[in-house]
Design a protein around this motif. Structure first.
Motif, PDB file in Angstrom:
ATOM      1  N   ASP A   1       0.839  -1.195   0.000  1.00 45.80           N
ATOM      2  CA  ASP A   1       0.000   0.000   0.000  1.00 45.80           C
ATOM      3  C   ASP A   1       0.881   1.255   0.000  1.00 45.80           C
ATOM      4  O   ASP A   1       2.109   1.175   0.109  1.00 45.80           O
ATOM      5  CB  ASP A   1      -1.020  -0.004   1.142  1.00 45.80           C
ATOM      6  N   LEU A   2       0.244   2.416  -0.147  1.00 44.47           N
ATOM      7  CA  LEU A   2       0.999   3.656  -0.342  1.00 44.47           C
ATOM      8  C   LEU A   2       1.898   3.985   0.838  1.00 44.47           C
ATOM      9  O   LEU A   2       3.029   4.449   0.654  1.00 44.47           O
ATOM     10  CB  LEU A   2       0.023   4.811  -0.598  1.00 44.47           C
ATOM     11  N   ASP A   3       1.416   3.756   2.055  1.00 47.11           N
ATOM     12  CA  ASP A   3       2.251   4.040   3.228  1.00 47.11           C
ATOM     13  C   ASP A   3       3.457   3.106   3.281  1.00 47.11           C
ATOM     14  O   ASP A   3       4.572   3.520   3.619  1.00 47.11           O
ATOM     15  CB  ASP A   3       1.428   3.891   4.513  1.00 47.11           C
ATOM     16  N   MET A   4       3.226   1.844   2.934  1.00 46.64           N
ATOM     17  CA  MET A   4       4.311   0.867   2.991  1.00 46.64           C
ATOM     18  C   MET A   4       5.359   1.096   1.905  1.00 46.64           C
ATOM     19  O   MET A   4       6.500   0.646   2.042  1.00 46.64           O
ATOM     20  CB  MET A   4       3.746  -0.543   2.868  1.00 46.64           C
ATOM     21  N   LEU A   5       4.975   1.779   0.823  1.00 44.90           N
ATOM     22  CA  LEU A   5       5.963   2.066  -0.226  1.00 44.90           C
ATOM     23  C   LEU A   5       7.204   2.697   0.373  1.00 44.90           C
ATOM     24  O   LEU A   5       8.338   2.287   0.093  1.00 44.90           O
ATOM     25  CB  LEU A   5       5.363   3.027  -1.265  1.00 44.90           C
ATOM     26  N   LEU A   6       7.001   3.720   1.205  1.00 41.41           N
ATOM     27  CA  LEU A   6       8.123   4.439   1.787  1.00 41.41           C
ATOM     28  C   LEU A   6       8.852   3.607   2.841  1.00 41.41           C
ATOM     29  O   LEU A   6      10.086   3.540   2.853  1.00 41.41           O
ATOM     30  CB  LEU A   6       7.658   5.767   2.393  1.00 41.41           C
ATOM     31  N   THR A   7       8.096   2.958   3.716  1.00 43.79           N
ATOM     32  CA  THR A   7       8.743   2.218   4.807  1.00 43.79           C
ATOM     33  C   THR A   7       9.489   0.987   4.296  1.00 43.79           C
ATOM     34  O   THR A   7      10.575   0.669   4.795  1.00 43.79           O
ATOM     35  CB  THR A   7       7.712   1.814   5.868  1.00 43.79           C
ATOM     36  N   GLU A   8       8.921   0.289   3.305  1.00 46.72           N
ATOM     37  CA  GLU A   8       9.604  -0.881   2.756  1.00 46.72           C
ATOM     38  C   GLU A   8      10.864  -0.478   1.992  1.00 46.72           C
ATOM     39  O   GLU A   8      11.895  -1.139   2.082  1.00 46.72           O
ATOM     40  CB  GLU A   8       8.658  -1.668   1.838  1.00 46.72           C
ATOM     41  N   ALA A   9      10.769   0.628   1.230  1.00 46.62           N
ATOM     42  CA  ALA A   9      11.962   1.110   0.514  1.00 46.62           C
ATOM     43  C   ALA A   9      13.050   1.507   1.503  1.00 46.62           C
ATOM     44  O   ALA A   9      14.241   1.197   1.304  1.00 46.62           O
ATOM     45  CB  ALA A   9      11.598   2.294  -0.386  1.00 46.62           C
ATOM     46  N   LEU A  10      12.652   2.181   2.575  1.00 43.02           N
ATOM     47  CA  LEU A  10      13.620   2.564   3.606  1.00 43.02           C
ATOM     48  C   LEU A  10      14.260   1.332   4.229  1.00 43.02           C
ATOM     49  O   LEU A  10      15.483   1.294   4.440  1.00 43.02           O
ATOM     50  CB  LEU A  10      12.908   3.394   4.688  1.00 43.02           C
ATOM     51  N   TYR A  11      13.460   0.312   4.503  1.00 42.98           N
ATOM     52  CA  TYR A  11      13.974  -0.922   5.103  1.00 42.98           C
ATOM     53  C   TYR A  11      15.020  -1.574   4.194  1.00 42.98           C
ATOM     54  O   TYR A  11      16.047  -2.067   4.654  1.00 42.98           O
ATOM     55  CB  TYR A  11      12.817  -1.888   5.347  1.00 42.98           C
ATOM     56  N   ILE A  12      14.752  -1.547   2.884  1.00 38.73           N
ATOM     57  CA  ILE A  12      15.699  -2.136   1.929  1.00 38.73           C
ATOM     58  C   ILE A  12      17.000  -1.338   1.903  1.00 38.73           C
ATOM     59  O   ILE A  12      18.101  -1.903   1.949  1.00 38.73           O
ATOM     60  CB  ILE A  12      15.077  -2.195   0.518  1.00 38.73           C
ATOM     61  N   ILE A  13      16.879  -0.002   1.831  1.00 41.22           N
ATOM     62  CA  ILE A  13      18.084   0.840   1.756  1.00 41.22           C
ATOM     63  C   ILE A  13      18.948   0.658   3.007  1.00 41.22           C
ATOM     64  O   ILE A  13      20.179   0.560   2.929  1.00 41.22           O
ATOM     65  CB  ILE A  13      17.694   2.325   1.590  1.00 41.22           C
ATOM     66  N   LYS A  14      18.303   0.566   4.168  1.00 41.51           N
ATOM     67  CA  LYS A  14      19.056   0.444   5.424  1.00 41.51           C
ATOM     68  C   LYS A  14      19.550  -0.979   5.680  1.00 41.51           C
ATOM     69  O   LYS A  14      20.597  -1.173   6.301  1.00 41.51           O
ATOM     70  CB  LYS A  14      18.181   0.902   6.604  1.00 41.51           C
ATOM     71  N   GLY A  15      18.794  -1.969   5.196  1.00 44.05           N
ATOM     72  CA  GLY A  15      19.112  -3.339   5.559  1.00 44.05           C
ATOM     73  C   GLY A  15      19.800  -4.165   4.496  1.00 44.05           C
ATOM     74  O   GLY A  15      20.280  -5.267   4.781  1.00 44.05           O
ATOM     75  N   HIS A  16      19.848  -3.640   3.260  1.00 46.47           N
ATOM     76  CA  HIS A  16      20.434  -4.404   2.161  1.00 46.47           C
ATOM     77  C   HIS A  16      21.616  -3.619   1.613  1.00 46.47           C
ATOM     78  O   HIS A  16      21.458  -2.651   0.865  1.00 46.47           O
ATOM     79  CB  HIS A  16      19.374  -4.632   1.071  1.00 46.47           C
ATOM     80  N   ARG A  17      22.814  -4.023   1.998  1.00 47.54           N
ATOM     81  CA  ARG A  17      24.021  -3.255   1.672  1.00 47.54           C
ATOM     82  C   ARG A  17      24.184  -2.953   0.179  1.00 47.54           C
ATOM     83  O   ARG A  17      24.520  -1.820  -0.188  1.00 47.54           O
ATOM     84  CB  ARG A  17      25.255  -4.013   2.197  1.00 47.54           C
ATOM     85  N   PRO A  18      23.927  -3.917  -0.727  1.00 54.40           N
ATOM     86  CA  PRO A  18      24.082  -3.613  -2.160  1.00 54.40           C
ATOM     87  C   PRO A  18      23.166  -2.478  -2.626  1.00 54.40           C
ATOM     88  O   PRO A  18      23.548  -1.691  -3.497  1.00 54.40           O
ATOM     89  CB  PRO A  18      23.725  -4.939  -2.841  1.00 54.40           C
TER      90      PRO A  18
END
Length: 621
Positions: free
Chosen positions: A174-191
């Motif tokens: 959903d629209l709210d999760m777009l931002l939080t999931e992207a943030l989680y990937i940027i912070k948690g996935h080094r590549p």
């Protein structure tokens, strides 16, 4: 150097500065977009590719305007390399490129607020919970302040967990999760972090005063080597939906040693309008120190106090009709905007304009051709073809535009899907589903853009023929109108060098903003709320309904934000500003009119905050 010709001293400083971290405080009408795009051109001339720049905007309309200017400045090939769009659009990009880290396929579905609420309600009903949707949403959007009983909290929490499970199962977000999931990937996935950190050496953030917590976390997580943020705390009007003015006020604390540059020379409005805006905003305390400056002469602000609301509507209409008919070489209908605090005020004004035969364009989500029910169902069908894992979409469209399976057959298939842990579209040995699946796949073939895909689905499922047989020609026209709007979107994408596929269109559809409607240049009076007017400008502006309790709203919990909202309204005007009110209004209940008081903001346009004396002696009350 040709690039910097015509810039004032502050703009020149902002364009050419070598500082790594820059806060550009840009007052209303001070050439913010020109400064930002010229800095990008300046850096590009200094051998920095647009590939290495990331520009994040608050609205898609602002991003489109910026990118068009940049293409003109640096050339089509280079300009089209720049990512210049909203935070949501950037997060879609992150999830398409790296969403596999969290289990998302690239063709994930995006659920808007209506989709989210529908699924939550179905979960509440299915599990027979006593909690209502409003309280579930309150927990989802909670900032820590809740008044739920222990049982309500438990049920709401269970609903949310099931909702998240269904999203993941359906390859949806959903629209709210777009931002939080992207943030989680940027912070948690080094590549992911290394890719974006190294790719985007220069980051630009427009309308920085509207940044919320998650957006700020994204900025910090990307940790750009060079950060240029531009905004105006005087125009921070989105605190009610999470924006934090403190981020622009405390930027120097987050980035010690940053350079602060103030753009104060106003190129939009006349001296009376600018003086009034300065006098108004001085009444706020929680803000930076800056002032708008201009030497442009102009007419005094017009104040009109009408006996009734009907008189106010009639007066505004007569003023517009008189000027456009008496001075057609000077004023067209599109030179006028009518701004109001609420949509309800605009609806009444629209009726008045209609009665006076004045063309108007009411800017609201209600006229969206993609929200027409049958058009939306066809778009859902396309989304299902792209993402066959989305069972929620399947339930919506399986019996559109004709019935394919009965209620009893659907119950049987649903039971089978649960028992076998299958998606509906994976169930074997169902003739109806196999035929539907084949039709969906066939409609996707040989489609290389959004328009051709939409047309192919209309043709495959014989939409036009069906409605013509039923004599429902207005329904057929809904699809024709939607196809025309897709063509407009596609031309814009081509001009900007961006993706014009059906996947890109569907993603845009869920994150587009209301100002996209203003791209259409009709000769009509524009009606919109003050919130929708942000970033726009008009020759002549009417701010209607300026009564105490309406503007400022009697519901506000932040008077400074209400004042900033009125400041935004005032600074939309280039040449003429008209402020109107009715001395009596009809309440929503009863039959007796109520006397009103003028908004306190009217007096503040002329009264200095440190005295009770008006700066001029012609206050209208």
């Amino acid at each position: 150097m040709k690039i910097i010709e015509g810039l004032n001293d502050a703009q020149l400083q902002a364009v050419t500065s070598k500082s790594k971290y820059i806060l550009c405080l840009a007052g209303a009408g001070t050439g913010k977009t020109k400064t930002l795009t010229t800095r990008i051109e300046y850096l590009n001339q200094d051998r920095i590719s647009c590939d290495n720049m990331l520009a994040l905007t608050f609205t898609r309309a602002a991003g489109k305007e910026m990118k068009e200017r940049i293409i003109q400045l640096v050339g089509e090939d280079e300009g089209k390399k720049l990512f210049c769009n909203t935070f949501h659009a950037f997060c879609v990009k992150v999830l398409k490129e790296y969403g596999g880290y969290l289990g998302y396929d690239p063709d994930f579905t995006i659920y808007d607020q209506e989709d989210r609420d529908s699924i939550l309600q179905s979960i509440i009903t299915e599990f027979r919970y006593k909690i209502n949707l409003k309280k579930v949403l309150k927990l989802m959007e909670s900032d820590g302040e809740l008044s739920l009983t222990q049982k309500e909290y438990s049920e709401a929490n269970n609903v949310i967990k099931e909702y998240w499970y269904q999203l993941k199962k359906n390859n949806a977000i959903d629209l709210d999760m777009l931002l939080t999931e992207a943030l989680y990937i940027i912070k948690g996935h080094r590549p992911t972090y290394e890719d974006y950190h190294n790719r985007y050496e220069y980051m630009f953030v427009d309308e920085f005063q509207d940044t919320n917590d998650v957006q700020m976390e994204i900025i910090k997580a990307l940790a750009p080597k060079n950060l240029f943020v531009v905004g105006d705390d005087f125009q921070a009007i989105y605190g009610w939906r999470g924006a934090r003015i403190d981020y622009i006020l405390n930027f120097d604390k987050e980035y010690p040693g940053c350079e602060v540059i103030k753009l104060e020379e106003n190129y939009r409005s006349t001296r009376p309008i600018v003086d009034a805006a300065n006098a108004l905003i001085k009444h706020n305390i929680h803000q930076t120190e800056k002032v708008l400056l201009t030497n442009r002469p102009g007419d005094k602000i017009s104040f009109e106090h009408y006996p009734t609301e009907a008189g106010e509507i009639g007066g505004v209409c007569r003023d517009i009709a008189g000027e456009t008919s008496n001075f057609p070489e000077v004023y067209m209908y599109k030179d006028y905007a009518i701004l109001a605090r609420t949509n309800k005020q605009l609806a009444a004004m629209a009726e008045g304009l209609k009665y006076h035969n004045i063309p108007y364009h009411l800017i609201s989500g209600n006229e969206d051709p993609f929200k027409v029910q049958d058009v939306k169902l066809l778009l859902n069908m396309i989304e299902l073809a792209l993402n066959p894992k989305d069972d929620a979409l399947f339930k919506k469209v399986v019996n559109f535009p004709v019935k394919r399976i009965s209620e009893s057959e659907f119950d049987r298939l649903e039971k089978l899907a649960i028992e076998e842990e299958l998606h509906f579209m994976e169930i074997p040995h169902s003739f109806e589903l196999m035929a539907f699946r084949d039709e969906l796949r066939g409609a996707l073939e040989n489609c290389d853009d959004a328009g051709s895909t939409f047309s192919n689905f209309v043709s495959t499922f014989e939409i036009h023929e069906l409605y013509e047989q039923q004599g429902r020609y207005e329904k057929r026209d809904d699809f024709i109108n939607a196809r025309a709007e897709i063509a407009k979107w596609q031309r814009t994408q081509e001009d900007l060098g961006e993706d014009k596929s059906i996947q890109a269109f569907l993603k845009w559809l869920h994150i587009k903003d209301i100002q996209d409607k203003l791209i259409e240049d009709r000769d009509a009076v524009k009606l919109m709320t003050v919130h929708a007017s942000k970033g726009l400008e008009f020759k002549n502006v009417f701010i209607i309904g300026m009564n105490d309790g309406v503007f400022p709203s009697n519901r506000t919990t932040d008077m400074e934000e209400e004042r900033r909202l009125f400041y935004v309204a005032v600074t939309r005007a280039k040449e003429q500003l008209h402020i109107t009110r009715a001395k009596e209004i009809a309440p929503p209940w009863g039959y007796k009119s109520q006397k009103t008081l003028p908004s306190k903001f009217i007096g503040e346009l002329y009264v200095k905050p440190d005295t009770d004396e008006p700066e001029i002696d012609n206050l209208p009350f």
